[in-house]
Design an enzyme around this catalytic site. Structure first.
Site, mmCIF file in Angstrom:
data_model
loop_
_atom_site.group_PDB
_atom_site.id
_atom_site.type_symbol
_atom_site.label_atom_id
_atom_site.label_comp_id
_atom_site.label_asym_id
_atom_site.label_seq_id
_atom_site.Cartn_x
_atom_site.Cartn_y
_atom_site.Cartn_z
ATOM 1 N N ALA A 43 0.705 -1.398 -0.026
ATOM 2 C CA ALA A 43 0.055 -0.017 -0.130
ATOM 3 C C ALA A 43 0.915 1.291 -0.070
ATOM 4 C CB ALA A 43 -0.902 -0.013 1.083
ATOM 5 N N ASP A 89 21.616 4.003 -5.135
ATOM 6 C CA ASP A 89 22.875 4.770 -4.892
ATOM 7 C C ASP A 89 23.680 4.836 -6.290
ATOM 8 O OD1 ASP A 89 22.750 4.940 -1.792
ATOM 9 O OD2 ASP A 89 21.997 3.163 -2.332
ATOM 10 N N HIS A 104 23.450 1.043 2.490
ATOM 11 C CA HIS A 104 22.603 1.800 1.823
ATOM 12 C C HIS A 104 22.124 2.972 2.767
ATOM 13 C CE1 HIS A 104 19.363 3.849 -0.469
ATOM 14 N NE2 HIS A 104 18.581 3.457 0.472
ATOM 15 N N ARG A 106 11.204 5.649 10.310
ATOM 16 C CA ARG A 106 11.970 6.084 11.345
ATOM 17 C C ARG A 106 10.783 7.114 11.836
ATOM 18 N NH1 ARG A 106 17.714 6.672 10.890
ATOM 19 N NH2 ARG A 106 17.311 5.331 8.988
ATOM 20 N N ASN A 137 14.322 0.015 4.916
ATOM 21 C CA ASN A 137 15.253 0.418 5.621
ATOM 22 C C ASN A 137 15.160 -0.011 6.915
ATOM 23 O OD1 ASN A 137 17.408 1.450 3.703
ATOM 24 N ND2 ASN A 137 15.646 3.115 3.540
HETATM 25 P P1 NDP Z 1 7.636 3.771 1.057
HETATM 26 O O1 NDP Z 1 6.909 2.861 0.134
HETATM 27 O O2 NDP Z 1 8.265 5.180 0.606
HETATM 28 O O3 NDP Z 1 9.247 3.243 1.666
HETATM 29 C C1 NDP Z 1 9.104 2.049 2.073
HETATM 30 C C2 NDP Z 1 10.428 1.724 2.601
HETATM 31 O O4 NDP Z 1 11.495 1.802 1.612
HETATM 32 C C3 NDP Z 1 10.953 2.189 3.819
HETATM 33 O O5 NDP Z 1 11.580 1.500 4.701
HETATM 34 C C4 NDP Z 1 11.876 3.392 3.019
HETATM 35 O O6 NDP Z 1 13.153 3.595 4.064
HETATM 36 C C5 NDP Z 1 12.873 2.465 2.197
HETATM 37 N N1 NDP Z 1 13.243 2.993 0.934
HETATM 38 C C6 NDP Z 1 14.499 2.523 0.757
HETATM 39 N N2 NDP Z 1 14.897 3.204 -0.476
HETATM 40 C C7 NDP Z 1 14.478 4.285 -0.420
HETATM 41 C C8 NDP Z 1 14.270 5.680 -1.011
HETATM 42 N N3 NDP Z 1 15.305 5.811 -1.961
HETATM 43 N N4 NDP Z 1 13.404 6.215 -0.988
HETATM 44 C C9 NDP Z 1 12.502 6.048 -0.025
HETATM 45 N N5 NDP Z 1 12.296 5.146 0.354
HETATM 46 C C10 NDP Z 1 13.315 4.156 0.519
HETATM 47 O O7 NDP Z 1 6.942 4.086 2.563
HETATM 48 P P2 NDP Z 1 5.503 4.031 2.865
HETATM 49 O O8 NDP Z 1 5.336 4.320 4.263
HETATM 50 O O9 NDP Z 1 4.619 4.761 1.732
HETATM 51 O O10 NDP Z 1 5.011 2.449 2.919
HETATM 52 C C11 NDP Z 1 5.216 1.700 3.589
HETATM 53 C C12 NDP Z 1 4.308 0.330 3.497
HETATM 54 O O11 NDP Z 1 4.840 -0.572 4.367
HETATM 55 C C13 NDP Z 1 3.193 0.767 4.301
HETATM 56 O O12 NDP Z 1 1.697 0.541 3.657
HETATM 57 C C14 NDP Z 1 2.982 -0.121 5.547
HETATM 58 O O13 NDP Z 1 1.656 -0.500 6.075
HETATM 59 C C15 NDP Z 1 3.646 -1.076 4.958
HETATM 60 N N6 NDP Z 1 4.269 -2.172 5.949
HETATM 61 C C16 NDP Z 1 4.126 -3.480 5.946
HETATM 62 C C17 NDP Z 1 4.646 -4.408 6.778
HETATM 63 C C18 NDP Z 1 4.272 -5.598 6.478
HETATM 64 O O14 NDP Z 1 4.124 -6.133 5.248
HETATM 65 N N7 NDP Z 1 4.502 -6.634 7.464
HETATM 66 C C19 NDP Z 1 5.618 -3.929 7.602
HETATM 67 C C20 NDP Z 1 5.575 -2.452 7.892
HETATM 68 C C21 NDP Z 1 5.171 -1.638 7.021
HETATM 69 P P3 NDP Z 1 12.791 4.891 4.860
HETATM 70 O O15 NDP Z 1 11.764 4.727 5.993
HETATM 71 O O16 NDP Z 1 14.319 4.918 5.511
HETATM 72 O O17 NDP Z 1 12.507 6.121 4.226
#
Ligand code: NDP
Length: 325
Positions: free
Chosen positions: A13, A159, A187, A92, A131
């Site tokens: 999502a 990167d 990363h 975070r 991350n």
């Molecule tokens: P994003 O889709 O924007 O990012 C997801 C992850 O990718 C984060 O950890 C983010 O790190 C990382 N990331 C790696 N490289 C990059 C980059 N270049 N730019 C941005 N992000 C990068 O996050 P959303 O919050 O939109 O979505 C996360 C989804 O994950 C949510 O729907 C949530 O419910 C779900 N989720 C699912 C889990 C599961 O399936 N068990 C567990 C936890 C969350 P960073 O935080 O450092 O930006």
């Protein structure tokens, strides 16, 4: 027609998935003749949003999308998965200590590693995007003892691509002609983008650029801080470029990099003094569905210092989660 490949994607999502899923379904990742089944995982509270994404996937009428479903159960999402792209991770949040973030993610990735171990295809290829990606990949790998450790990888490709773009801008040459670039390590802002071996149409990039100040004061910090610069400019984190990097990582791994070096975070075999098992950004060439680390590159004093910094960060991350594994 080819049999469909099962691709599991977590965090379905989220922002990155919103770019990623449509490109997988259109054939950008596995080829224009390769049907796919998308197996989407997200948290219970995100299921409604994933249903919306699935409606849009259906409305694209992609000929290659053989099936798509969503679940909040990792064992359902990873069942027979041949590719697993782990995007979902605990972000975070304000006031959160680094150790808390590592722990929260360790819980997610031990559970997902165990689920992959139990139900995924025995040769599943895993890419961790969420991350801290390298350490999350390490945790998933350790939690999946029956799967090949080398199939757990982390994304350094963004990167790598950021570094390619900076070199193309500086030299005025086509990005396509840049060979033998690599990014070492984690990363994170400690990553070490290295163009010492890079060439453009056979010419040495260090000789073409010949500007040590640009390297230290522009190139390295621009690549390292690009994520923050995008958040400042866009008000949102980079998502389309992260999704693109994930597509390219898996595409090259499965279909080959055609002799070109690419950067993947892969479990170390001890080369370059990197602790065995740590998931570390290294130059690789991909062929026949496998990657091969480029060995025996000369490491000068500056590189040893830079690789040491990013290695130390990964060793500290590993130490912080060691008691959970
Ligand atoms: P994003 O889709 O924007 O990012 C997801 C992850 O990718 C984060 O950890 C983010 O790190 C990382 N990331 C790696 N490289 C990059 C980059 N270049 N730019 C941005 N992000 C990068 O996050 P959303 O919050 O939109 O979505 C996360 C989804 O994950 C949510 O729907 C949530 O419910 C779900 N989720 C699912 C889990 C599961 O399936 N068990 C567990 C936890 C969350 P960073 O935080 O450092 O930006």
């Amino acid at each position: 027609q080819k049999a469909p490949i099962r691709v599991a994607v977590t965090g379905a999502a989220g922002q990155i998935a919103y770019s990623l899923l449509f490109r997988i379904a259109s054939g950008d990742m596995l080829g224009a003749d390769q049907p796919v089944i998308l197996q989407l995982l997200d948290l219970p509270q995100a299921q409604q949003a994933v249903r919306g994404v699935i409606m849009e996937l259906h409305d694209c009428a992609f000929p290659l999308l053989a099936d798509v479903f969503a679940t909040d159960n990792p064992e359902t999402a990873f069942q027979d998965a041949q590719i697993a792209i782990l995007v979902g991770a605990r972000p975070r949040s304000k006031g959160m200590e680094r150790a808390d973030l590592l722990h929260a993610n360790a819980n997610i990735f031990t559970a997902q590693g165990a689920a992959l171990n139990k139900v995924a295809s025995r040769d599943v290829k895993v890419l961790v995007v969420g991350n801290p990606a390298n350490t999350n990949a390490y945790i998933a790998m350790k939690s999946a003892p029956d799967l090949p450790a080398r199939n757990f990888t982390a994304m350094l490709r963004l990167d790598h691509n950021r570094a390619l773009n900076q070199i193309a801008l500086k030299t005025g040459r086509s990005l396509n002609d840049i060979e033998q670039l690599c990014v070492w390590g984690n990363h994170s802002p400690t990553m070490y983008a290295d163009y010492r071996f890079a060439t453009i149409n056979g010419q040495s990039v260090p000789q073409l650029i010949n500007d040590a100040q640009w390297y230290a004061e522009h190139f390295l910090p621009t690549v390292a801080k690009r994520g923050v610069a995008i958040i400042e400019a866009r008000g949102l984190s980079s998502a389309a470029s992260a999704a693109n990097a994930a597509i390219e990582h898996v595409r090259d791994w499965v279909l080959g990099s055609k002799g070109r070096w690419v950067t993947m975070g892969v479990p170390s075999d001890g080369a370059y003094g990197i602790l065995e098992g740590l998931v570390f950004g290294l130059p690789v060439v991909c062929e026949n569905g496998e990657y091969r680390v480029i060995k025996d590159l000369p490491i000068d004093d500056f590189s040893r210092e830079r690789i040491g910094i990013t290695l130390k960060e990964l060793e500290d991350e590993r130490a912080a989660v060691a008691h959970l594994l």
